[in-house]
Design a protein around this motif. Structure first.
Motif, PDB file in Angstrom:
ATOM      1  N   ARG A  76      14.380  67.452  40.673  1.00 17.00           N
ATOM      2  CA  ARG A  76      14.513  68.012  42.028  1.00 17.00           C
ATOM      3  C   ARG A  76      14.421  69.526  41.921  1.00 17.00           C
ATOM      4  N   PHE A  77      14.144  70.169  43.022  1.00 14.49           N
ATOM      5  CA  PHE A  77      14.062  71.624  43.038  1.00 14.49           C
ATOM      6  C   PHE A  77      15.463  72.212  43.169  1.00 14.49           C
ATOM      7  N   GLY A  78      15.640  73.420  42.607  1.00 14.19           N
ATOM      8  CA  GLY A  78      16.939  74.052  42.736  1.00 14.19           C
ATOM      9  C   GLY A  78      17.182  75.107  41.679  1.00 14.19           C
ATOM     10  N   PRO A  79      18.463  75.445  41.431  1.00 17.33           N
ATOM     11  CA  PRO A  79      18.839  76.486  40.463  1.00 17.33           C
ATOM     12  C   PRO A  79      18.606  76.010  39.028  1.00 17.33           C
ATOM     13  N   PRO A  80      18.858  76.854  38.043  1.00 17.50           N
ATOM     14  CA  PRO A  80      18.592  76.475  36.647  1.00 17.50           C
ATOM     15  C   PRO A  80      19.234  75.166  36.204  1.00 17.50           C
ATOM     16  N   ASN A  81      20.375  74.800  36.801  1.00 19.07           N
ATOM     17  CA  ASN A  81      21.040  73.587  36.326  1.00 19.07           C
ATOM     18  C   ASN A  81      20.327  72.293  36.717  1.00 19.07           C
ATOM     19  N   VAL A  82      19.208  72.391  37.454  1.00 19.12           N
ATOM     20  CA  VAL A  82      18.426  71.169  37.723  1.00 19.12           C
ATOM     21  C   VAL A  82      17.530  70.810  36.535  1.00 19.12           C
ATOM     22  N   ILE A  83      17.396  71.711  35.559  1.00 19.06           N
ATOM     23  CA  ILE A  83      16.551  71.439  34.393  1.00 19.06           C
ATOM     24  C   ILE A  83      17.256  70.427  33.491  1.00 19.06           C
ATOM     25  N   THR A  84      16.549  69.360  33.132  1.00 17.35           N
ATOM     26  CA  THR A  84      17.110  68.335  32.255  1.00 17.35           C
ATOM     27  C   THR A  84      16.262  68.206  30.997  1.00 17.35           C
ATOM     28  N   ASN A  85      16.903  67.838  29.907  1.00 16.32           N
ATOM     29  CA  ASN A  85      16.207  67.578  28.646  1.00 16.32           C
ATOM     30  C   ASN A  85      16.001  66.076  28.516  1.00 16.32           C
ATOM     31  N   ASP A  86      14.739  65.652  28.421  1.00 18.04           N
ATOM     32  CA  ASP A  86      14.417  64.232  28.420  1.00 18.04           C
ATOM     33  C   ASP A  86      13.458  63.886  27.289  1.00 18.04           C
ATOM     34  N   ASP A  87      13.326  62.586  27.053  1.00 15.90           N
ATOM     35  CA  ASP A  87      12.326  62.073  26.120  1.00 15.90           C
ATOM     36  C   ASP A  87      11.276  61.304  26.905  1.00 15.90           C
ATOM     37  N   LEU A  88      10.001  61.623  26.655  1.00 17.78           N
ATOM     38  CA  LEU A  88       8.891  60.955  27.337  1.00 17.78           C
ATOM     39  C   LEU A  88       7.850  60.524  26.299  1.00 17.78           C
ATOM     40  N   PRO A  89       6.991  59.572  26.639  1.00 18.95           N
ATOM     41  CA  PRO A  89       5.915  59.195  25.720  1.00 18.95           C
ATOM     42  C   PRO A  89       4.947  60.356  25.507  1.00 18.95           C
ATOM     43  N   ARG A  90       4.373  60.435  24.316  1.00 23.84           N
ATOM     44  CA  ARG A  90       3.371  61.459  24.049  1.00 23.84           C
ATOM     45  C   ARG A  90       2.105  61.161  24.859  1.00 23.84           C
ATOM     46  N   PRO A  91       1.550  62.156  25.540  1.00 21.75           N
ATOM     47  CA  PRO A  91       0.391  61.900  26.409  1.00 21.75           C
ATOM     48  C   PRO A  91      -0.923  61.872  25.622  1.00 21.75           C
ATOM     49  N   GLU A  92      -1.974  61.454  26.299  1.00 18.65           N
ATOM     50  CA  GLU A  92      -3.323  61.463  25.726  1.00 18.65           C
ATOM     51  C   GLU A  92      -4.207  62.345  26.592  1.00 18.65           C
ATOM     52  N   PRO A  93      -5.114  63.108  25.971  1.00 19.13           N
ATOM     53  CA  PRO A  93      -5.928  64.030  26.757  1.00 19.13           C
ATOM     54  C   PRO A  93      -7.004  63.324  27.586  1.00 19.13           C
ATOM     55  N   ALA A  94      -7.141  63.739  28.830  1.00 17.74           N
ATOM     56  CA  ALA A  94      -8.223  63.273  29.688  1.00 17.74           C
ATOM     57  C   ALA A  94      -9.415  64.213  29.519  1.00 17.74           C
ATOM     58  N   ALA A  95     -10.472  63.953  30.246  1.00 17.78           N
ATOM     59  CA  ALA A  95     -11.651  64.816  30.189  1.00 17.78           C
ATOM     60  C   ALA A  95     -11.266  66.240  30.558  1.00 17.78           C
ATOM     61  N   LEU A 153       9.901  80.188  40.181  1.00 21.07           N
ATOM     62  CA  LEU A 153       9.461  79.910  41.554  1.00 21.07           C
ATOM     63  C   LEU A 153       9.126  78.436  41.729  1.00 21.07           C
ATOM     64  N   ILE A 154       8.493  77.851  40.710  1.00 20.98           N
ATOM     65  CA  ILE A 154       8.177  76.419  40.766  1.00 20.98           C
ATOM     66  C   ILE A 154       9.457  75.593  40.725  1.00 20.98           C
ATOM     67  N   ARG A 155      10.390  75.979  39.844  1.00 16.55           N
ATOM     68  CA  ARG A 155      11.662  75.255  39.740  1.00 16.55           C
ATOM     69  C   ARG A 155      12.430  75.275  41.064  1.00 16.55           C
ATOM     70  N   GLU A 156      12.357  76.412  41.768  1.00 15.77           N
ATOM     71  CA  GLU A 156      13.078  76.557  43.037  1.00 15.77           C
ATOM     72  C   GLU A 156      12.375  75.867  44.195  1.00 15.77           C
ATOM     73  N   GLY A 157      11.133  75.410  43.977  1.00 15.55           N
ATOM     74  CA  GLY A 157      10.382  74.769  45.050  1.00 15.55           C
ATOM     75  C   GLY A 157       9.715  75.750  45.988  1.00 15.55           C
ATOM     76  N   LYS A 158       9.658  77.021  45.583  1.00 15.65           N
ATOM     77  CA  LYS A 158       9.019  78.038  46.435  1.00 15.65           C
ATOM     78  C   LYS A 158       7.497  77.957  46.359  1.00 15.65           C
ATOM     79  N   ILE A 159       6.996  77.370  45.266  1.00 14.62           N
ATOM     80  CA  ILE A 159       5.560  77.139  45.123  1.00 14.62           C
ATOM     81  C   ILE A 159       5.405  75.676  44.706  1.00 14.62           C
ATOM     82  N   GLU A 160       5.018  74.840  45.627  1.00 14.21           N
ATOM     83  CA  GLU A 160       4.897  73.421  45.323  1.00 14.21           C
ATOM     84  C   GLU A 160       3.448  73.109  44.942  1.00 14.21           C
ATOM     85  N   LEU A 161       3.202  73.043  43.651  1.00 17.56           N
ATOM     86  CA  LEU A 161       1.845  72.832  43.160  1.00 17.56           C
ATOM     87  C   LEU A 161       1.614  71.401  42.697  1.00 17.56           C
ATOM     88  N   GLN A 162       2.697  70.658  42.457  1.00 18.66           N
ATOM     89  CA  GLN A 162       2.546  69.252  42.098  1.00 18.66           C
ATOM     90  C   GLN A 162       3.845  68.530  42.404  1.00 18.66           C
TER      91      GLN A 162
END
Length: 308
Positions: free
Chosen positions: A8-27, A45-54
């Protein structure tokens, strides 16, 4: 793979440390084993939701250095084991991870004279400074340029690039950074808290605005007629430009392989120097963002070191 992301968007405490599968490159993509990721204002700015790019969730981070693990289709100029640096993609996300999928056209071979921490600190801020001077202000030798925030990450590179372009460099900085900014090539440095630069300066050909707000407004008074203010913070209304008889430009950085290759040449020839501030492990991305928000840290770029 370990990542630092937001759900979710918000202050620094919204950042979480997670484990995800390793990705594969597309074209058009590279799979890069990330060695370091730069931490910049854009990320906040992205973390705060001030620039929503994805859409959420998203892995933060817009610049990185590392080693190519695999190359996607339709990519040329890169191969596995290449040491590279650059920006991630047009969404400016994905770098705070052990593996990333940057767009190949926003990456380049890493400068040989820089380690991975130094290289990760440089791509977006160096290209931003380059574009301000050469793509938007179209500076020519002998002009006088005023650079605001000259000890900052963009400003420090702008001072160096301006000096090499044979410009007369005037800068603003805090009292503790005056000597540092002079060492980069500034001829005159104004201590912005004690002195009103608009009362001391006049006839500037170019102003580079990395600060915005009241500083931007006051800067219009020091430009010569027809001079230009280039901002990476906010645009200047056309009516205001006409009122002062000046021009203005505002842009988002456009990192490309070609621009990075120019920057690499400057690093490897000793014409640019980096300024690394605080280095933290990936798991402390939240602390890095608290520093972006004003928590104490060293002058210079904040970088996450990633031991994938």
């Amino acid at each position: 793979m370990k990542v630092a992301r937001i759900l979710r968007f918000g202050p620094p405490n919204v950042i979480t440390n997670d484990d995800l599968p390793r990705p594969e490159p597309a074209a058009g993509q590279l799979l890069v084993r990330v060695k370091a990721a730069g931490v910049g204002n854009w990320d906040a700015l992205i973390r705060e939701g001030k620039i929503e790019l994805q859409p959420l969730p998203l892995i933060l981070g817009s610049e990185l250095s590392g080693i190519v693990e695999a190359v996607g289709a339709e990519v040329s100029g890169f191969k596995p084991c290449d040491e590279v640096y650059g920006a991630t993609n047009e969404q400016f996300s994905g770098a705070y991870a052990e593996y990333a999928l940057p767009s190949a056209r926003m990456m380049a071979q890493k400068p040989k004279t820089l380690n991975f921490i130094q290289a990760a600190s440089a791509p977006i801020v160096t290209v931003t400074a380059w574009q301000m001077l050469f793509d938007y202000a179209h500076v020519t030798a002998g002009q006088t340029v005023l650079i605001h925030g000259a000890a900052g990450n963009v400003g420090a590179y702008a001072v160096q690039l301006a000096k090499q372009a044979d410009l007369h460099v005037v800068a603003t900085a805090a009292s503790g950074d005056l000597d540092y900014v002079r060492s980069l090539g500034a001829e005159t440095v104004v201590e912005y808290k004690r002195e009103r630069f608009e009362e001391l300066l006049t006839g500037m050909d170019v102003v580079l605005d990395t600060v915005g707000g009241d500083t931007q407004q006051r800067s219009l008074r020091v430009l010569k007629p027809g001079g230009i203010l280039v901002s990476i913070v906010s645009p200047v209304p056309e009516t205001t430009q006409k009122c002062y008889g000046v021009r203005a430009a505002y842009f988002y950085v456009h990192v490309t392989t070609a621009r990075l290759n120019k920057i690499t040449e400057l690093f490897d020839s000793g014409k640019l120097v980096t300024d690394i501030g605080t280095v933290l492990p990936l798991e402390e991305a939240r602390i890095a963002h608290e520093m972006l928000g004003g928590a104490p840290h060293k002058r210079g770029k904040i970088v996450l070191s990633i031991a994938a």
